[in-house]
Design an enzyme around this catalytic site. Structure first.
Site, PDB file in Angstrom:
ATOM      1  N   ARG A  46      10.561  -3.219  13.653  1.00 42.35           N
ATOM      2  CA  ARG A  46       9.444  -3.932  13.002  1.00 42.35           C
ATOM      3  C   ARG A  46       8.151  -3.652  13.755  1.00 42.35           C
ATOM      4  O   ARG A  46       7.096  -3.457  13.165  1.00 42.35           O
ATOM      5  CB  ARG A  46       9.727  -5.444  12.923  1.00 42.35           C
ATOM      6  CG  ARG A  46       8.499  -6.263  12.541  1.00 42.35           C
ATOM      7  CD  ARG A  46       8.823  -7.628  11.929  1.00 42.35           C
ATOM      8  NE  ARG A  46       9.839  -8.359  12.654  1.00 42.35           N
ATOM      9  CZ  ARG A  46       9.661  -8.933  13.857  1.00 42.35           C
ATOM     10  NH1 ARG A  46       8.506  -8.856  14.482  1.00 42.35           N
ATOM     11  NH2 ARG A  46      10.657  -9.580  14.443  1.00 42.35           N
ATOM     12  N   TYR A  98      -7.569  -3.924  -9.627  1.00 39.21           N
ATOM     13  CA  TYR A  98      -6.136  -3.885  -9.931  1.00 39.21           C
ATOM     14  C   TYR A  98      -5.597  -5.296 -10.201  1.00 39.21           C
ATOM     15  O   TYR A  98      -5.894  -6.231  -9.443  1.00 39.21           O
ATOM     16  CB  TYR A  98      -5.416  -3.241  -8.735  1.00 39.21           C
ATOM     17  CG  TYR A  98      -3.929  -3.199  -8.861  1.00 39.21           C
ATOM     18  CD1 TYR A  98      -3.320  -2.403  -9.826  1.00 39.21           C
ATOM     19  CD2 TYR A  98      -3.116  -3.962  -8.029  1.00 39.21           C
ATOM     20  CE1 TYR A  98      -1.941  -2.369  -9.957  1.00 39.21           C
ATOM     21  CE2 TYR A  98      -1.737  -3.922  -8.148  1.00 39.21           C
ATOM     22  CZ  TYR A  98      -1.155  -3.124  -9.113  1.00 39.21           C
ATOM     23  OH  TYR A  98       0.201  -3.091  -9.232  1.00 39.21           O
ATOM     24  N   ASP A 170     -10.067  -0.268  -1.668  1.00 37.90           N
ATOM     25  CA  ASP A 170      -8.783   0.213  -2.168  1.00 37.90           C
ATOM     26  C   ASP A 170      -9.020   1.628  -2.708  1.00 37.90           C
ATOM     27  O   ASP A 170      -9.705   1.811  -3.709  1.00 37.90           O
ATOM     28  CB  ASP A 170      -8.298  -0.742  -3.270  1.00 37.90           C
ATOM     29  CG  ASP A 170      -6.925  -0.365  -3.829  1.00 37.90           C
ATOM     30  OD1 ASP A 170      -6.522   0.799  -3.715  1.00 37.90           O
ATOM     31  OD2 ASP A 170      -6.275  -1.262  -4.408  1.00 37.90           O
ATOM     32  N   LYS A 195       1.454   5.648  -5.280  1.00 34.79           N
ATOM     33  CA  LYS A 195       0.760   6.437  -6.307  1.00 34.79           C
ATOM     34  C   LYS A 195       0.586   7.879  -5.812  1.00 34.79           C
ATOM     35  O   LYS A 195       1.556   8.526  -5.510  1.00 34.79           O
ATOM     36  CB  LYS A 195      -0.553   5.743  -6.660  1.00 34.79           C
ATOM     37  CG  LYS A 195      -0.411   4.211  -6.850  1.00 34.79           C
ATOM     38  CD  LYS A 195       0.480   3.815  -8.017  1.00 34.79           C
ATOM     39  CE  LYS A 195       0.860   2.340  -8.015  1.00 34.79           C
ATOM     40  NZ  LYS A 195      -0.237   1.402  -7.981  1.00 34.79           N
TER      41      LYS A 195
HETATM   42  C1  LIG Z   1      -0.372   0.034  -7.586  1.00 35.62           C
HETATM   43  C2  LIG Z   1      -1.636  -0.431  -6.972  1.00 35.62           C
HETATM   44  C3  LIG Z   1      -1.632  -1.407  -5.966  1.00 35.62           C
HETATM   45  C4  LIG Z   1      -0.367  -2.115  -5.509  1.00 35.62           C
HETATM   46  O1  LIG Z   1       0.522  -1.263  -4.883  1.00 35.62           O
HETATM   47  P1  LIG Z   1       2.139  -1.445  -4.892  1.00 35.62           P
HETATM   48  O2  LIG Z   1       2.585  -0.280  -4.117  1.00 35.62           O
HETATM   49  O3  LIG Z   1       2.569  -1.452  -6.321  1.00 35.62           O
HETATM   50  O4  LIG Z   1       2.431  -2.758  -4.228  1.00 35.62           O
HETATM   51  C5  LIG Z   1      -2.847  -1.761  -5.410  1.00 35.62           C
HETATM   52  N1  LIG Z   1      -3.992  -1.202  -5.821  1.00 35.62           N
HETATM   53  C6  LIG Z   1      -4.039  -0.272  -6.795  1.00 35.62           C
HETATM   54  C7  LIG Z   1      -5.349   0.318  -7.198  1.00 35.62           C
HETATM   55  C8  LIG Z   1      -2.864   0.149  -7.406  1.00 35.62           C
HETATM   56  O5  LIG Z   1      -2.918   1.061  -8.377  1.00 35.62           O
END
Ligand SMILES: *Cc1c(COP(=O)(O)O)cnc(C)c1O
Length: 380
Positions: A46, A98, A170, A195
């Site tokens: 961890r 998001y 983000d 992604k």
């Molecule tokens: C998918 C996504 C998230 C969240 O990520 P997870 O891996 O699904 O928890 C946050 N911000 C954006 C822009 C996303 O497309």
């Protein structure tokens, strides 16, 4: 060294034990001490794990940061960053973001007494006005999901810095290959590595990258204290995905712009929301802070829900699914799928209406993707 080289080599090298060229999966929870009261570099997974550490170094290099952190999911990364704030702290959040981030802020963070204010940060004067003595951070996403609006990274970073406010971006939609917010003065970059960074739709993961050692100390502490880290198997897969990030992003970008230009001329399409098109209201800004436009964008179909459902029902090569950033093409309806957790009035106010379709363009052949959409439009 160049991005393409760093995506394969940064933070990585033949493994110390046997010279393995690929970073091994250190599938262990704990590590032997070298002697009494003499821990080695790692003691418990961890707190730190060699596979994760390798990924974290690589992510830091690609974002132009100093410190990287790998998390179990994008939401785990976001929750860990947001744990820096407590009752009475004021956070300014871009009003178009998001759906999962919106839910985390409204259902988990706000009830703990953190003051969350949504502001349209395309207007930097509105940010100036919203900052008050309790403001601790500004959270942005650019381009936004699914409306493809842009926020001026340098302008937001400059205003916030003057007032001693931390900026968080983000960067999931473009990956560090096309946009590096830290270079524009942003303090914290967060990612869903699920992604583009992993890119193969076989892992959920998240990341945080910073330059500042004091911020790194706080985030590292919280990652360990909250236990939100990524496991070694997932870190291995993300490291493997990153090796082709540059060439994948080039293909996503080329295919997406090709489809966007084709859709722009389609008689059943009302508008195309893609920052690479000259028709995008912030195209000029896109050219100053992004070196490409990624593979995900949206368009509006003439009509509404009925027409969209017929289109979605007619595709074969595109898969009807949430998520984005994988090698395969996906299509979805934000109103009933990814953004259903956002209240209807909030969605309507920012423009997520029934006629909106989002696609994540993969790296298949462009002609096959267009043929699939053309056939599906025959149903509409
Ligand atoms: C998918 C996504 C998230 C969240 O990520 P997870 O891996 O699904 O928890 C946050 N911000 C954006 C822009 C996303 O497309």
């Amino acid at each position: 060294m160049h991005f393409k080289t760093r995506s394969i080599h940064a933070g990585q090298g033949p493994d110390a034990a046997y010279g393995a060229v690929m970073t091994p999966i250190y599938q262990t929870s704990t590590f032997a001490f070298q002697g009494v009261n003499q821990p080695g570099e790692f003691d418990y997974s961890r707190s730190g794990n060699p596979t994760r550490k390798t990924l974290e170094r690589c992510l830091a290099s690609l974002e132009g940061g100093e410190f990287g952190f790998a998390f179990a999911t994008g939401m785990a990364a976001e929750a860990t960053v947001l744990a820096m704030y407590g009752p009475g702290d004021h956070l300014i959040i871009h009003d178009d973001l998001y759906g999962g981030t919106y839910r985390l802020l409204m259902s988990v963070i706000a009830p703990k007494g953190v003051d969350i204010e949504f502001v349209n940060l395309r207007d930097v004067a509105a940010l100036q006005k919203a900052i008050c003595p309790d403001t601790k951070a500004v959270w942005i996403e650019t381009p936004t999901n699914p409306l493809m609006n842009l926020v001026d990274l340098a302008a937001v970073a400059n205003v916030a810095r003057e007032r001693n406010v931390t900026t968080i971006c983000d960067n999931t939609f473009l990956s560090p290959y096309f946009q590096r917010p830290l270079e524009f003065g942003i303090d914290i970059v967060v990612h869903s590595t699920t992604k583009y960074i992993n890119g193969h739709s076989d892992v959920v993961g998240g990341a945080v990258v910073v330059k500042d050692p004091a911020l790194a100390e706080q985030i590292g502490f919280l990652q360990n204290a909250m236990g939100t880290c990524s496991g070694p198997q997932d870190c291995f897969l993300v490291l493997r995905g990153i090796k082709t990030l540059a060439i994948r992003m080039e293909e996503h970008n080329r295919n997406a712009i090709g489809i966007a230009r084709w859709l722009e001329k389609h008689p059943k399409v009302a508008s195309v929301l893609h920052p690479g098109l000259e028709s995008h209201p912030q195209h000029a800004l896109a050219l100053t802070q992004m070196t490409g436009f990624g593979g995900t964008f949206s368009f509006r179909v003439n009509g509404g829900r009925e027409e969209v459902f017929r289109l979605l029902g007619g595709v074969n090569l595109f898969t009807l699914a949430e998520s984005l950033g994988g090698v395969e093409s996906l299509i979805e309806h934000p109103c009933t799928m990814t953004h259903v957790s956002m209240p209807e009035d909030v969605r309507a106010a920012i423009g997520i209406t029934e006629d909106l379709v989002r696609i994540s363009v993969g790296i298949e052949h462009l002609d096959d993707l267009i043929a699939d959409l053309e056939k599906a439009f025959g149903n509409v």
